[in-house]
Design an enzyme around this catalytic site. Structure first.
Site, PDB file in Angstrom:
ATOM      1  N   VAL A  14       0.674  -0.966  -0.015  1.00  0.00           N
ATOM      2  CA  VAL A  14       0.007  -0.083   0.102  1.00  0.00           C
ATOM      3  C   VAL A  14       0.802   1.372  -0.008  1.00  0.00           C
ATOM      4  O   VAL A  14       0.610   2.171  -0.741  1.00  0.00           O
ATOM      5  CB  VAL A  14      -0.931   0.068   1.124  1.00  0.00           C
ATOM      6  CG1 VAL A  14      -1.914   1.222   1.333  1.00  0.00           C
ATOM      7  CG2 VAL A  14      -1.788  -1.132   1.052  1.00  0.00           C
ATOM      8  N   ARG A  83      -3.314  -8.498   6.468  1.00  0.00           N
ATOM      9  CA  ARG A  83      -4.211  -9.992   6.614  1.00  0.00           C
ATOM     10  C   ARG A  83      -3.757 -10.721   5.791  1.00  0.00           C
ATOM     11  O   ARG A  83      -3.521 -10.679   4.617  1.00  0.00           O
ATOM     12  CB  ARG A  83      -5.587  -9.516   6.214  1.00  0.00           C
ATOM     13  CG  ARG A  83      -6.425  -8.876   7.624  1.00  0.00           C
ATOM     14  CD  ARG A  83      -7.919  -9.091   7.398  1.00  0.00           C
ATOM     15  NE  ARG A  83      -8.323  -8.490   6.164  1.00  0.00           N
ATOM     16  CZ  ARG A  83      -9.759  -8.498   5.779  1.00  0.00           C
ATOM     17  NH1 ARG A  83     -10.474  -9.444   6.218  1.00  0.00           N
ATOM     18  NH2 ARG A  83      -9.969  -7.727   4.620  1.00  0.00           N
ATOM     19  N   ARG A  89      -9.535  -8.602  10.383  1.00  0.00           N
ATOM     20  CA  ARG A  89      -8.916  -7.312  10.501  1.00  0.00           C
ATOM     21  C   ARG A  89      -8.311  -7.292  12.255  1.00  0.00           C
ATOM     22  O   ARG A  89      -7.436  -6.705  12.583  1.00  0.00           O
ATOM     23  CB  ARG A  89      -9.531  -6.080  10.214  1.00  0.00           C
ATOM     24  CG  ARG A  89      -9.803  -6.190   8.518  1.00  0.00           C
ATOM     25  CD  ARG A  89     -10.539  -4.992   8.217  1.00  0.00           C
ATOM     26  NE  ARG A  89     -10.463  -4.663   6.797  1.00  0.00           N
ATOM     27  CZ  ARG A  89     -11.509  -5.140   6.248  1.00  0.00           C
ATOM     28  NH1 ARG A  89     -12.664  -5.741   6.632  1.00  0.00           N
ATOM     29  NH2 ARG A  89     -11.591  -5.047   4.722  1.00  0.00           N
ATOM     30  N   ASN A  96      -0.239  -4.389  15.286  1.00  0.00           N
ATOM     31  CA  ASN A  96      -0.380  -3.214  14.520  1.00  0.00           C
ATOM     32  C   ASN A  96      -0.594  -1.951  15.604  1.00  0.00           C
ATOM     33  O   ASN A  96       0.219  -0.721  15.274  1.00  0.00           O
ATOM     34  CB  ASN A  96      -1.466  -3.153  13.492  1.00  0.00           C
ATOM     35  CG  ASN A  96      -1.057  -4.061  12.145  1.00  0.00           C
ATOM     36  OD1 ASN A  96       0.005  -4.109  12.296  1.00  0.00           O
ATOM     37  ND2 ASN A  96      -1.783  -4.132  11.329  1.00  0.00           N
ATOM     38  N   VAL A 119      -3.751   4.299   7.331  1.00  0.00           N
ATOM     39  CA  VAL A 119      -4.380   2.970   6.585  1.00  0.00           C
ATOM     40  C   VAL A 119      -4.500   1.730   7.388  1.00  0.00           C
ATOM     41  O   VAL A 119      -4.971   0.768   7.124  1.00  0.00           O
ATOM     42  CB  VAL A 119      -3.651   3.200   5.177  1.00  0.00           C
ATOM     43  CG1 VAL A 119      -4.154   1.853   4.266  1.00  0.00           C
ATOM     44  CG2 VAL A 119      -3.479   4.380   4.388  1.00  0.00           C
ATOM     45  N   ASN A 121      -4.687  -1.704   9.471  1.00  0.00           N
ATOM     46  CA  ASN A 121      -5.732  -2.245   9.915  1.00  0.00           C
ATOM     47  C   ASN A 121      -5.397  -2.868  11.273  1.00  0.00           C
ATOM     48  O   ASN A 121      -4.510  -3.056  11.815  1.00  0.00           O
ATOM     49  CB  ASN A 121      -6.178  -3.277   9.153  1.00  0.00           C
ATOM     50  CG  ASN A 121      -7.055  -2.997   8.186  1.00  0.00           C
ATOM     51  OD1 ASN A 121      -7.994  -2.182   8.190  1.00  0.00           O
ATOM     52  ND2 ASN A 121      -7.140  -3.535   6.796  1.00  0.00           N
ATOM     53  N   ASP A 149     -14.058   1.539   0.245  1.00  0.00           N
ATOM     54  CA  ASP A 149     -15.224   0.585   0.217  1.00  0.00           C
ATOM     55  C   ASP A 149     -16.376   1.227  -0.634  1.00  0.00           C
ATOM     56  O   ASP A 149     -17.028   0.371  -1.268  1.00  0.00           O
ATOM     57  CB  ASP A 149     -15.884   0.572   1.789  1.00  0.00           C
ATOM     58  CG  ASP A 149     -14.923  -0.053   2.826  1.00  0.00           C
ATOM     59  OD1 ASP A 149     -14.231  -0.855   2.384  1.00  0.00           O
ATOM     60  OD2 ASP A 149     -15.000   0.483   3.868  1.00  0.00           O
ATOM     61  N   ARG A 152     -15.425   0.257  -4.269  1.00  0.00           N
ATOM     62  CA  ARG A 152     -15.680  -1.013  -4.572  1.00  0.00           C
ATOM     63  C   ARG A 152     -17.223  -1.300  -4.846  1.00  0.00           C
ATOM     64  O   ARG A 152     -17.548  -1.972  -5.867  1.00  0.00           O
ATOM     65  CB  ARG A 152     -15.275  -1.890  -3.329  1.00  0.00           C
ATOM     66  CG  ARG A 152     -13.775  -2.017  -2.976  1.00  0.00           C
ATOM     67  CD  ARG A 152     -13.534  -2.959  -1.839  1.00  0.00           C
ATOM     68  NE  ARG A 152     -12.248  -3.325  -1.897  1.00  0.00           N
ATOM     69  CZ  ARG A 152     -11.269  -3.502  -0.882  1.00  0.00           C
ATOM     70  NH1 ARG A 152     -11.798  -3.514   0.461  1.00  0.00           N
ATOM     71  NH2 ARG A 152     -10.022  -3.681  -0.918  1.00  0.00           N
ATOM     72  N   HIS A 176     -14.702  -0.085   9.231  1.00  0.00           N
ATOM     73  CA  HIS A 176     -14.085  -0.779   7.962  1.00  0.00           C
ATOM     74  C   HIS A 176     -13.937  -2.419   8.564  1.00  0.00           C
ATOM     75  O   HIS A 176     -13.065  -2.727   8.600  1.00  0.00           O
ATOM     76  CB  HIS A 176     -12.929  -0.069   7.712  1.00  0.00           C
ATOM     77  CG  HIS A 176     -12.139  -0.728   6.608  1.00  0.00           C
ATOM     78  ND1 HIS A 176     -12.793  -0.749   5.222  1.00  0.00           N
ATOM     79  CD2 HIS A 176     -10.887  -1.334   6.438  1.00  0.00           C
ATOM     80  CE1 HIS A 176     -11.908  -1.491   4.512  1.00  0.00           C
ATOM     81  NE2 HIS A 176     -10.800  -1.480   5.083  1.00  0.00           N
TER      82      HIS A 176
HETATM   83  N1  LIG Z   1      -7.687   1.059   5.584  1.00  0.00           N
HETATM   84  C1  LIG Z   1      -7.698  -0.005   4.510  1.00  0.00           C
HETATM   85  O1  LIG Z   1      -8.890   0.134   3.784  1.00  0.00           O
HETATM   86  C2  LIG Z   1      -6.702  -0.859   3.983  1.00  0.00           C
HETATM   87  C3  LIG Z   1      -6.685  -1.413   2.858  1.00  0.00           C
HETATM   88  C4  LIG Z   1      -5.309  -2.281   2.583  1.00  0.00           C
HETATM   89  C5  LIG Z   1      -4.639  -2.539   3.319  1.00  0.00           C
HETATM   90  N2  LIG Z   1      -4.800  -2.066   4.809  1.00  0.00           N
HETATM   91  C6  LIG Z   1      -3.934  -2.207   5.765  1.00  0.00           C
HETATM   92  O2  LIG Z   1      -2.498  -1.652   5.391  1.00  0.00           O
HETATM   93  C7  LIG Z   1      -1.357  -2.058   6.205  1.00  0.00           C
HETATM   94  C8  LIG Z   1      -0.382  -2.197   5.134  1.00  0.00           C
HETATM   95  O3  LIG Z   1      -0.627  -3.109   4.124  1.00  0.00           O
HETATM   96  P1  LIG Z   1       0.100  -3.770   2.841  1.00  0.00           P
HETATM   97  O4  LIG Z   1      -0.606  -4.554   1.904  1.00  0.00           O
HETATM   98  O5  LIG Z   1       1.152  -2.458   2.436  1.00  0.00           O
HETATM   99  O6  LIG Z   1       1.412  -4.476   3.607  1.00  0.00           O
HETATM  100  P2  LIG Z   1       2.886  -4.900   3.579  1.00  0.00           P
HETATM  101  O7  LIG Z   1       3.276  -6.180   4.491  1.00  0.00           O
HETATM  102  O8  LIG Z   1       3.053  -4.910   2.003  1.00  0.00           O
HETATM  103  O9  LIG Z   1       3.510  -3.538   4.052  1.00  0.00           O
HETATM  104  C9  LIG Z   1       3.615  -2.996   5.206  1.00  0.00           C
HETATM  105  C10 LIG Z   1       4.897  -2.291   5.624  1.00  0.00           C
HETATM  106  O10 LIG Z   1       5.160  -1.850   6.748  1.00  0.00           O
HETATM  107  C11 LIG Z   1       6.457  -2.017   7.358  1.00  0.00           C
HETATM  108  N3  LIG Z   1       6.487  -2.011   8.726  1.00  0.00           N
HETATM  109  C12 LIG Z   1       6.247  -2.575   9.861  1.00  0.00           C
HETATM  110  N4  LIG Z   1       6.636  -1.959  10.913  1.00  0.00           N
HETATM  111  C13 LIG Z   1       7.165  -0.914  10.605  1.00  0.00           C
HETATM  112  C14 LIG Z   1       7.547   0.048  11.510  1.00  0.00           C
HETATM  113  N5  LIG Z   1       7.510  -0.081  12.621  1.00  0.00           N
HETATM  114  N6  LIG Z   1       7.950   1.213  10.796  1.00  0.00           N
HETATM  115  C15 LIG Z   1       7.788   1.369   9.631  1.00  0.00           C
HETATM  116  N7  LIG Z   1       7.661   0.341   8.620  1.00  0.00           N
HETATM  117  C16 LIG Z   1       7.000  -0.964   9.135  1.00  0.00           C
HETATM  118  C17 LIG Z   1       6.692  -3.519   6.810  1.00  0.00           C
HETATM  119  O11 LIG Z   1       8.350  -3.724   6.567  1.00  0.00           O
HETATM  120  C18 LIG Z   1       6.001  -3.653   5.541  1.00  0.00           C
HETATM  121  O12 LIG Z   1       7.137  -3.078   4.180  1.00  0.00           O
HETATM  122  C19 LIG Z   1      -2.052  -3.208   6.690  1.00  0.00           C
HETATM  123  O13 LIG Z   1      -2.226  -3.248   7.950  1.00  0.00           O
HETATM  124  C20 LIG Z   1      -3.104  -3.658   6.021  1.00  0.00           C
HETATM  125  O14 LIG Z   1      -4.039  -4.433   6.677  1.00  0.00           O
HETATM  126  C21 LIG Z   1      -5.638  -1.127   5.102  1.00  0.00           C
END
Ligand SMILES: NC(=O)c1ccc[n+]([C@@H]2O[C@H](COP(=O)([O-])OP(=O)(O)OC[C@H]3O[C@@H](n4cnc5c(N)ncnc54)[C@H](O)[C@@H]3O)[C@@H](O)[C@H]2O)c1
Length: 309
Positions: A14, A83, A89, A96, A119, A121, A149, A152, A176
């Site tokens: 993301v 996830r 979540r 998280n 962003v 979760n 949402d 979508r 969410h």
């Molecule tokens: N709100 C929404 O609608 C929505 C949608 C998609 C994903 N998400 C959430 O967003 C988050 C990221 O998803 P993603 O697919 O990018 O995951 P991802 O695993 O690809 O990326 C997460 C990144 O965070 C980094 N990270 C972990 N701890 C850290 C810290 N202390 N400091 C800096 N970086 C750190 C990791 O190294 C990793 O590169 C997840 O919690 C996911 O559930 C939310």
């Protein structure tokens, strides 16, 4: 006067895609931060090298510390774990929570005037963590969920009707999670109520698919969760703020009595401009919609309570 600066924390799927959309739209310089050494620097350099091809003139830098994030106008927090199939979540909450709390401390120290877009979760709970840890006023802390949402739902309706996505206007409120509330009564196709165009059973199926929209992608991908549309939604919020667009969008906002809810982040319609959340709008809802919203709020309040903050 320099360009504005967006910091994106978490350079995973993301986060890196946020950097990509934001840079390609020339919204701001972008700083990508991650704990993994070399990864944010590598992705930033890769994006810099795309600039001559598509011709966008902003700087993208990667870092493992926060010095380069100083005086960011916007900080998008995507750090955390995503996830995995079969994982809710809420399962993500403790890991998280610690990540978002530590990241928030760091970004606030560098950018005390920033607006935070969360962003990570479970979304509404992570907004609460960032709000508590930052000490920022509620208008400067918000979560991205409702735009995604709603996108979508709009996408599924457009696919069902065979019309352009731009014609579909809608609003998905609430937490969410699977209890989110797509507002069918506020859904139109270029002004024509959706209920005049599709039978109730089809609309219900589209609502159901929307509620499970994130999970559908998790099951298909097998590893990780959705990122193109989530990143686009977060960047749309950043754009509304940086350009003071005063857009009306569903955003997870801190409530102090609106919709009968207090002390929790919840998806509601807001006006987004350069002050952050400028107004929270009170919508007239049907009895059914109100009942669904209450159910969704109960789920969000449970997760907030699990934070023990
Ligand atoms: N709100 C929404 O609608 C929505 C949608 C998609 C994903 N998400 C959430 O967003 C988050 C990221 O998803 P993603 O697919 O990018 O995951 P991802 O695993 O690809 O990326 C997460 C990144 O965070 C980094 N990270 C972990 N701890 C850290 C810290 N202390 N400091 C800096 N970086 C750190 C990791 O190294 C990793 O590169 C997840 O919690 C996911 O559930 C939310």
């Amino acid at each position: 006067m320099g360009r504005p600066k967006i910091t994106v924390v978490g350079a995973g799927n993301v986060g890196a895609t946020c950097a990509h959309w934001a840079a390609a739209r020339e919204l701001a310089d972008v700083v990508l931060v991650d704990v993994v050494e070399g990864m944010p620097q590598g992705k930033a350099l890769d994006l810099m090298q795309a600039r001559p091809i598509f011709g966008f003139n902003v700087e993208v830098v990667g870092a493992n510390d926060y010095a380069a994030t100083k005086d960011s106008q916007i900080v998008i927090i995507t750090a955390g774990i995503a996830r995995k199939p079969g994982m809710s979540r809420e399962d993500l909450i403790n890991t998280n929570k610690n990540i978002v709390a530590s990241v928030t401390k760091e970004v606030v120290a560098q950018s005390p005037e920033a607006i935070l877009i969360i962003v990570s979760n479970p979304l509404d709970a992570m907004c609460y963590v960032a709000y508590k840890v930052s000490g920022f006023p509620p208008r400067r802390v918000m979560g991205m969920a409702g735009i995604l949402d709603t996108a979508r739902f709009r996408c599924f309706i457009a696919m069902e009707l065979g019309v352009a996505v731009e014609e579909i206007q809608s609003m998905v409120l609430g937490g969410h999670g699977d209890e989110m509330v797509p507002l069918v009564s506020y859904t139109t196709v270029s002004g024509v109520p959706l209920a005049d165009l599709l039978p109730a059973a089809v609309i219900n199926a589209l609502v159901d698919r929307t509620r499970k929209g994130g999970g559908e992608i998790v099951s298909l991908l097998k590893t990780g969760s959705a990122f193109y549309a989530p990143a686009a939604a977060a960047v749309q919020m950043a754009e509304a703020i940086l350009k003071d667009q005063n857009r009306l969008m569903p955003v997870s906002a801190y409530l102090t009595g609106e919709y009968g809810l207090k002390d929790l982040f919840f998806g509601v319609p807001v006006i987004l401009g350069d002050q952050g959340i400028e107004t929270i709008l009170a919508l007239k809802l049907s009895q059914d919609e109100e009942a669904m919203l209450k159910k969704s709020a109960a789920a969000v309040a449970n997760t907030r309570d699990a934070l023990k903050m």
